[in-house]
Design a protein around this motif. Structure first.
Motif, mmCIF file in Angstrom:
data_model
loop_
_atom_site.group_PDB
_atom_site.id
_atom_site.type_symbol
_atom_site.label_atom_id
_atom_site.label_comp_id
_atom_site.label_asym_id
_atom_site.label_seq_id
_atom_site.Cartn_x
_atom_site.Cartn_y
_atom_site.Cartn_z
ATOM 1 N N ASN A 169 -53.204 -45.008 27.594
ATOM 2 C CA ASN A 169 -53.075 -46.458 27.550
ATOM 3 C C ASN A 169 -52.472 -47.052 28.815
ATOM 4 O OD1 ASN A 169 -53.735 -47.747 24.670
ATOM 5 N ND2 ASN A 169 -53.004 -45.641 24.382
ATOM 6 N N GLY A 170 -52.467 -46.258 29.904
ATOM 7 C CA GLY A 170 -52.116 -46.829 31.197
ATOM 8 C C GLY A 170 -50.801 -46.424 31.817
ATOM 9 N N LEU A 171 -50.119 -45.401 31.266
ATOM 10 C CA LEU A 171 -48.875 -44.958 31.894
ATOM 11 C C LEU A 171 -49.181 -44.287 33.230
ATOM 12 C CD1 LEU A 171 -45.766 -44.520 31.602
ATOM 13 C CD2 LEU A 171 -46.321 -42.241 30.724
ATOM 14 N N PRO A 172 -48.585 -44.781 34.336
ATOM 15 C CA PRO A 172 -48.811 -44.123 35.631
ATOM 16 C C PRO A 172 -48.279 -42.684 35.618
ATOM 17 C CG PRO A 172 -47.823 -46.296 35.916
ATOM 18 C CD PRO A 172 -47.734 -45.980 34.455
ATOM 19 N N ARG A 173 -48.896 -41.834 36.394
ATOM 20 C CA ARG A 173 -48.457 -40.440 36.471
ATOM 21 C C ARG A 173 -47.232 -40.345 37.386
ATOM 22 N NH1 ARG A 173 -51.706 -36.504 34.538
ATOM 23 N NH2 ARG A 173 -53.733 -37.149 33.733
ATOM 24 N N LYS A 174 -46.092 -40.144 36.790
ATOM 25 C CA LYS A 174 -44.849 -40.022 37.540
ATOM 26 C C LYS A 174 -44.013 -38.890 36.955
ATOM 27 C CE LYS A 174 -44.483 -44.919 38.800
ATOM 28 N NZ LYS A 174 -43.662 -46.153 38.701
ATOM 29 N N LYS A 175 -43.072 -38.418 37.752
ATOM 30 C CA LYS A 175 -42.216 -37.339 37.270
ATOM 31 C C LYS A 175 -41.439 -37.736 36.024
ATOM 32 C CE LYS A 175 -41.462 -34.810 41.582
ATOM 33 N NZ LYS A 175 -40.442 -34.337 42.556
ATOM 34 N N ARG A 176 -41.123 -39.030 35.901
ATOM 35 C CA ARG A 176 -40.332 -39.467 34.765
ATOM 36 C C ARG A 176 -41.001 -39.164 33.439
ATOM 37 N NH1 ARG A 176 -37.669 -45.325 36.517
ATOM 38 N NH2 ARG A 176 -36.154 -44.472 37.991
ATOM 39 N N SER A 177 -42.312 -39.000 33.448
ATOM 40 C CA SER A 177 -42.988 -38.687 32.200
ATOM 41 C C SER A 177 -42.610 -37.304 31.681
ATOM 42 C CB SER A 177 -44.506 -38.770 32.389
ATOM 43 O OG SER A 177 -44.962 -37.824 33.339
ATOM 44 N N LEU A 178 -41.966 -36.474 32.525
ATOM 45 C CA LEU A 178 -41.484 -35.177 32.062
ATOM 46 C C LEU A 178 -40.516 -35.325 30.901
ATOM 47 C CD1 LEU A 178 -40.812 -33.128 35.332
ATOM 48 C CD2 LEU A 178 -42.453 -32.581 33.524
ATOM 49 N N LYS A 179 -39.777 -36.419 30.859
ATOM 50 C CA LYS A 179 -38.821 -36.618 29.765
ATOM 51 C C LYS A 179 -39.540 -36.670 28.426
ATOM 52 C CE LYS A 179 -35.723 -39.308 32.697
ATOM 53 N NZ LYS A 179 -36.681 -39.819 33.693
ATOM 54 N N LEU A 180 -40.755 -37.201 28.428
ATOM 55 C CA LEU A 180 -41.521 -37.284 27.190
ATOM 56 C C LEU A 180 -42.240 -35.973 26.891
ATOM 57 C CD1 LEU A 180 -43.035 -40.832 27.776
ATOM 58 C CD2 LEU A 180 -41.005 -40.240 26.453
ATOM 59 N N TRP A 181 -42.398 -35.138 27.886
ATOM 60 C CA TRP A 181 -43.041 -33.833 27.703
ATOM 61 C C TRP A 181 -42.053 -32.813 27.147
ATOM 62 C CZ3 TRP A 181 -41.903 -29.328 30.683
ATOM 63 C CH2 TRP A 181 -42.777 -28.254 30.504
ATOM 64 N N ALA A 182 -40.786 -32.959 27.479
ATOM 65 C CA ALA A 182 -39.773 -31.954 27.143
ATOM 66 C C ALA A 182 -39.254 -32.155 25.732
ATOM 67 C CB ALA A 182 -38.621 -32.023 28.152
ATOM 68 N N ARG A 183 -40.036 -31.785 24.751
ATOM 69 C CA ARG A 183 -39.593 -31.868 23.367
ATOM 70 C C ARG A 183 -38.429 -30.908 23.138
ATOM 71 N NH1 ARG A 183 -41.063 -36.163 20.093
ATOM 72 N NH2 ARG A 183 -43.019 -36.984 20.919
ATOM 73 N N PRO A 184 -37.589 -31.162 22.107
ATOM 74 C CA PRO A 184 -36.430 -30.301 21.866
ATOM 75 C C PRO A 184 -36.803 -28.828 21.812
ATOM 76 C CG PRO A 184 -36.309 -32.245 20.488
ATOM 77 C CD PRO A 184 -37.636 -32.309 21.190
ATOM 78 N N GLY A 185 -36.032 -28.023 22.489
ATOM 79 C CA GLY A 185 -36.309 -26.591 22.591
ATOM 80 C C GLY A 185 -36.017 -26.098 23.999
ATOM 81 N N TRP A 186 -36.690 -25.056 24.419
ATOM 82 C CA TRP A 186 -36.378 -24.434 25.705
ATOM 83 C C TRP A 186 -36.699 -25.348 26.883
ATOM 84 C CZ3 TRP A 186 -40.126 -23.731 29.389
ATOM 85 C CH2 TRP A 186 -41.454 -23.806 28.984
ATOM 86 N N ARG A 187 -37.734 -26.179 26.747
ATOM 87 C CA ARG A 187 -38.097 -27.047 27.868
ATOM 88 C C ARG A 187 -36.968 -28.026 28.212
ATOM 89 N NH1 ARG A 187 -44.225 -28.793 25.997
ATOM 90 N NH2 ARG A 187 -45.298 -26.873 26.581
ATOM 91 N N GLU A 188 -36.430 -28.688 27.204
ATOM 92 C CA GLU A 188 -35.353 -29.648 27.468
ATOM 93 C C GLU A 188 -34.136 -28.960 28.059
ATOM 94 O OE1 GLU A 188 -32.988 -31.293 24.415
ATOM 95 O OE2 GLU A 188 -33.426 -29.718 22.956
ATOM 96 N N ARG A 189 -33.806 -27.771 27.563
ATOM 97 C CA ARG A 189 -32.621 -27.071 28.066
ATOM 98 C C ARG A 189 -32.790 -26.685 29.527
ATOM 99 N NH1 ARG A 189 -33.022 -24.717 22.857
ATOM 100 N NH2 ARG A 189 -34.010 -22.841 23.706
ATOM 101 N N VAL A 190 -33.964 -26.198 29.878
ATOM 102 C CA VAL A 190 -34.216 -25.806 31.266
ATOM 103 C C VAL A 190 -34.197 -27.023 32.180
ATOM 104 C CG1 VAL A 190 -35.960 -24.875 32.842
ATOM 105 C CG2 VAL A 190 -35.470 -23.702 30.700
ATOM 106 N N LEU A 191 -34.856 -28.098 31.772
ATOM 107 C CA LEU A 191 -34.925 -29.286 32.617
ATOM 108 C C LEU A 191 -33.565 -29.960 32.767
ATOM 109 C CD1 LEU A 191 -38.343 -30.698 31.406
ATOM 110 C CD2 LEU A 191 -37.829 -29.866 33.703
ATOM 111 N N ASN A 192 -32.783 -30.018 31.699
ATOM 112 C CA ASN A 192 -31.437 -30.580 31.803
ATOM 113 C C ASN A 192 -30.576 -29.769 32.769
ATOM 114 O OD1 ASN A 192 -31.693 -32.780 30.021
ATOM 115 N ND2 ASN A 192 -31.197 -31.536 28.238
ATOM 116 N N ALA A 193 -30.755 -28.453 32.737
ATOM 117 C CA ALA A 193 -29.924 -27.570 33.570
ATOM 118 C C ALA A 193 -30.345 -27.565 35.036
ATOM 119 C CB ALA A 193 -29.966 -26.146 33.016
ATOM 120 N N THR A 194 -31.615 -27.863 35.302
ATOM 121 C CA THR A 194 -32.119 -27.709 36.672
ATOM 122 C C THR A 194 -32.380 -29.033 37.382
ATOM 123 O OG1 THR A 194 -34.409 -27.533 35.845
ATOM 124 C CG2 THR A 194 -33.175 -25.480 36.148
#
Length: 277
Positions: free
Chosen positions: A151-176
């Motif tokens: 629906n028109g969201l530009p491709r930006k790094k900030r969209s990673l926050k929506l990709w990182a569902r609770p679990g290992w992804r969020e923990r790794v991204l928060n730490a790095t």
């Protein structure tokens, strides 16, 4: 009346349409044991009428704390929200932000003594913001990365926050992530006792870094930030900022510079006015 697990302090100013979407977001949380305090920096009657109208349909108690419009006094009305809060843990966001369904749960799950939490947001352009309606929020699509991109969201790094569902992804991204944790007014939380200890928000501050200054005083007092920008996520709906003037940021920066240089933990212009007792 049972004490809520958290008090959500939501800032608002005149945009009842966006605030309605914000409150719908909290109506679809995966838990309901919290209260919402809408801290209103002098809106016209539309915001108060909206809160009154929605109070009967929301699955949590909601209150409207208002003061007269006398320029940008967000910090002052936020302090009134802190005073009104019944919980010992406070979560802060803005009335133009719509939370993901686990927003409150994540803040409560990740809280720690002696820490404050800094969450993340994804800013939407205006054309996409207008598509975020009640049905989209109820279905959780407002934080669904595939739906937003379609629906028109530009491709930006900030969209990673929506990709990182609770679990290992969020923990790794928060730490790095190279971004340090900070108190950002649209997604932060902390213990009420810690906020009272540093005397809340500095009421001299207008727009530009006013939230960061609180986090800086908390850190000086030993309450360090914890990065949860990939764990607790909201979307930010677009809007104009006609109230912003360059001199606002300059005055705020001077206060922040003094806080840093002098390692200040207390403001004499906060919840109480004057030196620390």
């Amino acid at each position: 009346m049972q004490t809520p697990a958290a008090s959500l302090i939501i800032s608002a100013y005149n945009n009842a349409d966006w605030l309605q979407r914000c409150l719908w977001g909290y109506a679809h949380q995966d838990r309901g044991d919290f209260e919402v305090i809408v801290t209103d920096d002098g809106s016209g009657p539309d915001v108060g009428a909206l809160v009154e109208r929605m109070a009967g349909e929301l699955p949590f108690p909601v209150r409207h704390v208002w003061h007269e419009d006398a320029g940008f006094r967000k910090c002052t009305i936020l302090n009134r929200g802190i005073e009104a809060a019944r919980a010992d843990y406070l979560v802060f966001s803005d009335g133009d932000c719509v939370p993901r369904a686990d927003f409150v749960s994540q803040h409560l799950r990740l809280r720690e003594p002696g820490r404050y939490l800094g969450g993340g947001y994804c800013k939407l352009p205006m054309d996409l913001s207008l598509k975020i309606d009640r049905d989209v929020i109820a279905r959780g699509l407002h934080t669904d990365l595939d739906w937003l991109k379609a629906n028109g969201l530009p491709r930006k790094k900030r969209s990673l926050k929506l990709w990182a569902r609770p679990g290992w992804r969020e923990r790794v991204l928060n730490a790095t992530t190279p971004t340090p944790p900070r108190w950002a007014g649209n997604n932060a939380s902390g213990w009420k006792a810690d906020l009272v200890r540093v005397n809340g928000f500095d009421e001299r501050m207008t727009y530009g870094g006013e939230d960061l200054e609180l986090g800086e005083r908390l850190a000086n007092a030993g309450v360090t930030g914890k990065q949860i920008r990939f764990s607790a996520v909201c979307i930010h709906l677009d809007h104009a900022r006609g109230y912003v003037k360059p001199e606002m940021k300059a005055a705020n920066q001077a206060i922040r510079d003094a806080v840093k240089a002098e390692r200040r933990t207390w403001t004499e212009f906060g919840l109480v006015h004057g030196p620390k007792a």
